[in-house]
Design a protein around this motif. Structure first.
Motif, short mmCIF file in Angstrom:
data_model
loop_
_atom_site.label_atom_id
_atom_site.label_comp_id
_atom_site.label_asym_id
_atom_site.label_seq_id
_atom_site.Cartn_x
_atom_site.Cartn_y
_atom_site.Cartn_z
N LEU A 119 0.87 -1.17 0.00
CA LEU A 119 0.00 0.00 0.00
C LEU A 119 0.91 1.22 0.00
O LEU A 119 1.81 1.31 0.83
CB LEU A 119 -0.84 -0.05 1.28
N ARG A 120 0.71 2.14 -0.94
CA ARG A 120 1.53 3.35 -0.99
C ARG A 120 0.63 4.54 -0.71
O ARG A 120 -0.42 4.69 -1.31
CB ARG A 120 2.20 3.50 -2.35
N PRO A 126 3.35 20.90 1.12
CA PRO A 126 4.02 22.12 0.67
C PRO A 126 4.58 22.92 1.85
O PRO A 126 3.94 23.05 2.89
CB PRO A 126 2.92 22.90 -0.05
N GLY A 127 5.81 23.42 1.67
CA GLY A 127 6.46 24.22 2.69
C GLY A 127 6.97 23.43 3.87
O GLY A 127 7.17 23.96 4.96
N THR A 128 7.20 22.12 3.68
CA THR A 128 7.64 21.25 4.78
C THR A 128 9.00 20.65 4.46
O THR A 128 9.27 20.29 3.32
CB THR A 128 6.61 20.12 5.01
N ARG A 129 9.86 20.53 5.46
CA ARG A 129 11.15 19.86 5.32
C ARG A 129 11.03 18.44 5.86
O ARG A 129 10.15 18.15 6.68
CB ARG A 129 12.22 20.61 6.11
N ALA A 130 11.92 17.58 5.42
CA ALA A 130 11.89 16.17 5.86
C ALA A 130 12.10 16.05 7.37
O ALA A 130 11.52 15.18 8.02
CB ALA A 130 12.95 15.37 5.11
N ALA A 131 12.90 16.94 7.95
CA ALA A 131 13.19 16.87 9.38
C ALA A 131 11.97 17.23 10.24
O ALA A 131 11.91 16.87 11.42
CB ALA A 131 14.34 17.81 9.72
N ASP A 132 10.97 17.90 9.65
CA ASP A 132 9.79 18.32 10.40
C ASP A 132 8.70 17.25 10.47
O ASP A 132 7.71 17.41 11.17
CB ASP A 132 9.19 19.58 9.77
N VAL A 133 8.86 16.17 9.72
CA VAL A 133 7.81 15.15 9.61
C VAL A 133 7.92 14.15 10.76
O VAL A 133 8.98 13.59 11.03
CB VAL A 133 7.90 14.41 8.26
N VAL A 134 6.78 13.92 11.43
CA VAL A 134 6.68 12.89 12.46
C VAL A 134 5.64 11.89 11.97
O VAL A 134 4.48 12.24 11.71
CB VAL A 134 6.22 13.49 13.82
N LEU A 135 6.05 10.62 11.82
CA LEU A 135 5.20 9.59 11.23
C LEU A 135 5.08 8.42 12.19
O LEU A 135 6.09 7.93 12.70
CB LEU A 135 5.81 9.13 9.90
N ASP A 136 3.84 7.97 12.42
CA ASP A 136 3.58 6.81 13.26
C ASP A 136 2.59 5.92 12.52
O ASP A 136 1.51 6.37 12.14
CB ASP A 136 3.01 7.24 14.61
N GLU A 163 7.56 -2.98 8.74
CA GLU A 163 8.23 -3.36 7.50
C GLU A 163 8.02 -2.32 6.39
O GLU A 163 8.27 -2.60 5.23
CB GLU A 163 7.72 -4.73 7.03
N GLY A 164 7.56 -1.15 6.73
CA GLY A 164 7.32 -0.11 5.73
C GLY A 164 8.52 0.78 5.52
O GLY A 164 9.49 0.76 6.28
N THR A 165 8.45 1.57 4.45
CA THR A 165 9.49 2.55 4.15
C THR A 165 8.84 3.90 3.87
O THR A 165 7.69 3.96 3.42
CB THR A 165 10.33 2.14 2.92
N ALA A 166 9.57 4.96 4.15
CA ALA A 166 9.09 6.31 3.87
C ALA A 166 10.21 7.08 3.17
O ALA A 166 11.37 6.96 3.54
CB ALA A 166 8.68 7.01 5.15
N GLU A 174 6.80 16.15 -1.25
CA GLU A 174 5.87 15.03 -1.14
C GLU A 174 6.51 13.89 -0.36
O GLU A 174 7.69 13.59 -0.54
CB GLU A 174 5.48 14.57 -2.55
N LEU A 175 5.72 13.26 0.49
CA LEU A 175 6.16 12.11 1.27
C LEU A 175 5.48 10.87 0.71
O LEU A 175 4.26 10.86 0.51
CB LEU A 175 5.80 12.27 2.75
N GLU A 176 6.26 9.83 0.44
CA GLU A 176 5.71 8.55 -0.02
C GLU A 176 5.99 7.50 1.04
O GLU A 176 7.14 7.25 1.39
CB GLU A 176 6.33 8.12 -1.35
N VAL A 177 4.92 6.90 1.54
CA VAL A 177 5.04 5.85 2.55
C VAL A 177 4.57 4.55 1.91
O VAL A 177 3.43 4.46 1.43
CB VAL A 177 4.17 6.17 3.79
N THR A 178 5.44 3.55 1.86
CA THR A 178 5.10 2.25 1.28
C THR A 178 5.03 1.24 2.42
O THR A 178 5.99 1.07 3.17
CB THR A 178 6.16 1.81 0.24
N LEU A 179 3.89 0.57 2.54
CA LEU A 179 3.64 -0.36 3.65
C LEU A 179 3.27 -1.73 3.11
O LEU A 179 2.46 -1.84 2.18
CB LEU A 179 2.49 0.18 4.52
N GLN A 180 3.86 -2.77 3.68
CA GLN A 180 3.53 -4.13 3.29
C GLN A 180 2.18 -4.51 3.91
O GLN A 180 1.96 -4.31 5.10
CB GLN A 180 4.60 -5.12 3.75
#
Length: 191
Positions: A119-120, A126-136, A163-166, A174-180
């Protein structure tokens, strides 16, 4: 021979109970209840009023604590005091196929979601840096927070969160989260 007197109050009450027995209470089936079955947790507090439960919007139904209309879907993840908007996102189902699948159909895969392995989720930030992202990521829920945006997404299929990747693409913001996906019938198909 000595006669024992009935001078104490307890003895008089016991004699009265023996001579004038009270009728034993009966349950709904008409069977007599023993002394231990007479009282229970339901006997504590005021007696409930008799009659059928009242139904309707906002009115109690029987022993319900709240009605279904009062509880919003997924409300346990909502932060109502948080004014951040939800970003644009897209959920894509992925399937690994080769030429033997496309042209010959050897693996038995079809275009349905039951044949998908991953699942992707693409999220525009927009206007976001990678260091600012919190993902759970939980089994059925994705929680994404940034200083500007928040996203609480119920996933359409259970996933293996560990087992996912971001990946964050700075040029597209844009953030892409790929989840098994956690598929219940994989042990049958041998995949």
């Amino acid at each position: 021979m000595e006669i024992v007197g009935c001078s104490s109050l307890q003895n008089l009450q016991a004699l009265s109970t023996l001579l004038n027995p009270q009728p034993e209470p009966e349950d709904e089936d008409g069977e007599t209840l023993n002394a231990a079955a007479r009282l229970g947790p339901g006997n504590i507090g005021p007696k409930p009023t008799e009659g059928p439960p009242v139904t309707g919007a906002g009115v109690s139904r029987g022993k319900d604590i709240w009605s279904e209309e009062e509880v919003a879907e997924g409300s346990q993840f909502d932060d109502l005091g948080d004014p951040r908007p939800q970003p644009e996102y897209e959920v894509i189902l992925k399937q690994s196929v080769g030429t033997e699948d496309v042209f010959l159909g050897l693996s038995g895969k079809d275009p349905s979601s039951m044949s998908c392995e991953a699942l992707r989720v693409k999220v525009k930030l927009p206007g976001t840096r990678a260091a600012d992202v919190v993902l759970d990521v939980k089994e059925t829920f994705l929680d994404l927070r940034t200083p500007k945006y928040k996203l609480g997404l119920h996933l359409p299929h259970p996933v293996l969160g560990r087992e996912g990747t971001a990946q964050f693409f700075s040029e597209k913001e844009e953030l892409e989260v790929t989840l098994q996906m956690k598929r219940p019938l994989d042990f049958i198909s041998g995949k």
